[in-house]
Write an enzyme that holds these catalytic residues in place. Sequence first.
Site, PDB file in Angstrom:
ATOM      1  N   SER A 153     -23.620  75.563  47.732  1.00  0.00           N
ATOM      2  CA  SER A 153     -22.332  75.116  48.275  1.00  0.00           C
ATOM      3  C   SER A 153     -22.109  75.893  49.562  1.00  0.00           C
ATOM      4  O   SER A 153     -22.757  76.921  49.793  1.00  0.00           O
ATOM      5  CB  SER A 153     -21.225  75.458  47.265  1.00  0.00           C
ATOM      6  OG  SER A 153     -19.954  75.391  47.859  1.00  0.00           O
ATOM      7  N   TYR A 169     -16.949  80.889  40.930  1.00  0.00           N
ATOM      8  CA  TYR A 169     -17.766  79.861  41.605  1.00  0.00           C
ATOM      9  C   TYR A 169     -18.520  80.467  42.795  1.00  0.00           C
ATOM     10  O   TYR A 169     -19.711  80.238  42.985  1.00  0.00           O
ATOM     11  CB  TYR A 169     -16.841  78.735  42.062  1.00  0.00           C
ATOM     12  CG  TYR A 169     -17.523  77.504  42.603  1.00  0.00           C
ATOM     13  CD1 TYR A 169     -18.054  76.536  41.751  1.00  0.00           C
ATOM     14  CD2 TYR A 169     -17.612  77.279  43.974  1.00  0.00           C
ATOM     15  CE1 TYR A 169     -18.655  75.393  42.243  1.00  0.00           C
ATOM     16  CE2 TYR A 169     -18.213  76.134  44.482  1.00  0.00           C
ATOM     17  CZ  TYR A 169     -18.735  75.185  43.617  1.00  0.00           C
ATOM     18  OH  TYR A 169     -19.332  74.050  44.120  1.00  0.00           O
TER      19      TYR A 169
HETATM   20  P1  NAD Z   1     -19.248  66.006  39.036  1.00  0.00           P
HETATM   21  O1  NAD Z   1     -18.181  66.591  38.182  1.00  0.00           O
HETATM   22  O2  NAD Z   1     -19.063  64.676  39.644  1.00  0.00           O
HETATM   23  O3  NAD Z   1     -20.626  66.001  38.242  1.00  0.00           O
HETATM   24  C1  NAD Z   1     -21.072  67.105  37.514  1.00  0.00           C
HETATM   25  C2  NAD Z   1     -21.970  66.628  36.376  1.00  0.00           C
HETATM   26  O4  NAD Z   1     -22.462  67.804  35.708  1.00  0.00           O
HETATM   27  C3  NAD Z   1     -21.227  65.789  35.326  1.00  0.00           C
HETATM   28  O5  NAD Z   1     -21.976  64.626  35.027  1.00  0.00           O
HETATM   29  C4  NAD Z   1     -21.148  66.710  34.107  1.00  0.00           C
HETATM   30  O6  NAD Z   1     -21.193  66.022  32.866  1.00  0.00           O
HETATM   31  C5  NAD Z   1     -22.398  67.568  34.307  1.00  0.00           C
HETATM   32  N1  NAD Z   1     -22.325  68.847  33.609  1.00  0.00           N
HETATM   33  C6  NAD Z   1     -21.270  69.705  33.556  1.00  0.00           C
HETATM   34  N2  NAD Z   1     -21.581  70.757  32.780  1.00  0.00           N
HETATM   35  C7  NAD Z   1     -22.859  70.555  32.347  1.00  0.00           C
HETATM   36  C8  NAD Z   1     -23.732  71.290  31.519  1.00  0.00           C
HETATM   37  N3  NAD Z   1     -23.365  72.448  30.944  1.00  0.00           N
HETATM   38  N4  NAD Z   1     -24.986  70.793  31.295  1.00  0.00           N
HETATM   39  C9  NAD Z   1     -25.359  69.623  31.835  1.00  0.00           C
HETATM   40  N5  NAD Z   1     -24.571  68.879  32.625  1.00  0.00           N
HETATM   41  C10 NAD Z   1     -23.329  69.345  32.871  1.00  0.00           C
HETATM   42  O7  NAD Z   1     -19.509  67.139  40.153  1.00  0.00           O
HETATM   43  P2  NAD Z   1     -20.220  67.101  41.586  1.00  0.00           P
HETATM   44  O8  NAD Z   1     -19.158  67.282  42.589  1.00  0.00           O
HETATM   45  O9  NAD Z   1     -21.168  65.968  41.694  1.00  0.00           O
HETATM   46  O10 NAD Z   1     -21.010  68.488  41.518  1.00  0.00           O
HETATM   47  C11 NAD Z   1     -22.411  68.581  41.388  1.00  0.00           C
HETATM   48  C12 NAD Z   1     -22.872  69.928  41.935  1.00  0.00           C
HETATM   49  O11 NAD Z   1     -22.550  69.997  43.323  1.00  0.00           O
HETATM   50  C13 NAD Z   1     -22.196  71.145  41.277  1.00  0.00           C
HETATM   51  O12 NAD Z   1     -23.151  72.183  41.115  1.00  0.00           O
HETATM   52  C14 NAD Z   1     -21.154  71.554  42.298  1.00  0.00           C
HETATM   53  O13 NAD Z   1     -20.826  72.912  42.219  1.00  0.00           O
HETATM   54  C15 NAD Z   1     -21.892  71.228  43.580  1.00  0.00           C
HETATM   55  N6  NAD Z   1     -21.026  71.068  44.748  1.00  0.00           N
HETATM   56  C16 NAD Z   1     -20.035  70.115  44.759  1.00  0.00           C
HETATM   57  C17 NAD Z   1     -19.237  69.996  45.878  1.00  0.00           C
HETATM   58  C18 NAD Z   1     -18.139  68.976  45.947  1.00  0.00           C
HETATM   59  O14 NAD Z   1     -17.318  69.095  46.872  1.00  0.00           O
HETATM   60  N7  NAD Z   1     -18.079  67.998  45.072  1.00  0.00           N
HETATM   61  C19 NAD Z   1     -19.426  70.844  46.981  1.00  0.00           C
HETATM   62  C20 NAD Z   1     -20.435  71.799  46.930  1.00  0.00           C
HETATM   63  C21 NAD Z   1     -21.236  71.898  45.805  1.00  0.00           C
END
Ligand code: NAD
Length: 258
Positions: free
Chosen positions: A140, A153
């Site tokens: 991130s 985080y």
């Molecule tokens: P999201 O909530 O849309 O998807 C996350 C997925 O992870 C979900 O399908 C959930 O069921 C699954 N999950 C959660 N806990 C789990 C576990 N213990 N084991 C297996 N699966 C699990 O979130 P997203 O925004 O797509 O985030 C995905 C990644 O991107 C994360 O690591 C997040 O930190 C990172 N990220 C997101 C953003 C953002 O702005 N959305 C920015 C930077 C980084």
Amino acid sequence: MKLDGKVALVTGAASGIGHQIARRYVEAGGRVVIADLNIDAATAAAKELGGAKDAIAVAMDVSNEDQVNAGVEKAAATFGTIDILVSNAGIQIVHPIEEFPFAAWKKMLGIHLDGAFLCTKACVKYMYPQKSGSLIYMGSVHSHEASPLKSAYVTAKHGLLGLSRTMAKEGAKHGVRSNVICPGFVRTPLVDKQIPEQAKELGISEDRVIKEVMLGDTVDGEFTTVDDIADVALFLAAFKTNALTGQSITASHGWYMG
Ligand code: NAD
């Protein structure tokens, strides 16, 4: 860029960023394993991506060693190997430190850091003997920057840089590359949940959370998209030589320039 039948295990691919990466990999000729806590959503995602030939779902809590090992073994038994790991599953929990429940801190580190460690350990078992593989960790902007309320985080996302750089060094002699993707804010369920939470914690409107807290330091006030991140993930997965390793690539509309 083409994946030519390569097999990718993408954690957290039932939703958001991981789901779009899985879609892009199938479009590029790869085969994907959608590993997620939410098996119903993972199964629906696999079906949508073309079904058994190109995509399967496995139930996996990435912070549980037995579930990770069983899921990775099932994936390799189905498609023959694992060529690409996208360690992407993640959650967000926001509190000021003095109110941060210890259990929530441990949950965060368990999913982001234990999850990345366990998936790496299980996947290199298949990558090392074939002398090739690509490890991709979902970091991130918070792998490089800090924000209030996000102690767990930010700590977890900084930690992934350390794991990835170590894997670049350990993996090199086995032909395995390791890199981190660092997105800015992307409108997924993870972010949509944070908007009202942050508005409440900070005592400001949801609109101000978006414009000032989330996008205030970007060059153009724009969200990064799941497509932007899927493009970077395809680039890292399909890169042809071992030159590109040990890096973090930030896509954040200039929020972080490093
Ligand atoms: P999201 O909530 O849309 O998807 C996350 C997925 O992870 C979900 O399908 C959930 O069921 C699954 N999950 C959660 N806990 C789990 C576990 N213990 N084991 C297996 N699966 C699990 O979130 P997203 O925004 O797509 O985030 C995905 C990644 O991107 C994360 O690591 C997040 O930190 C990172 N990220 C997101 C953003 C953002 O702005 N959305 C920015 C930077 C980084």
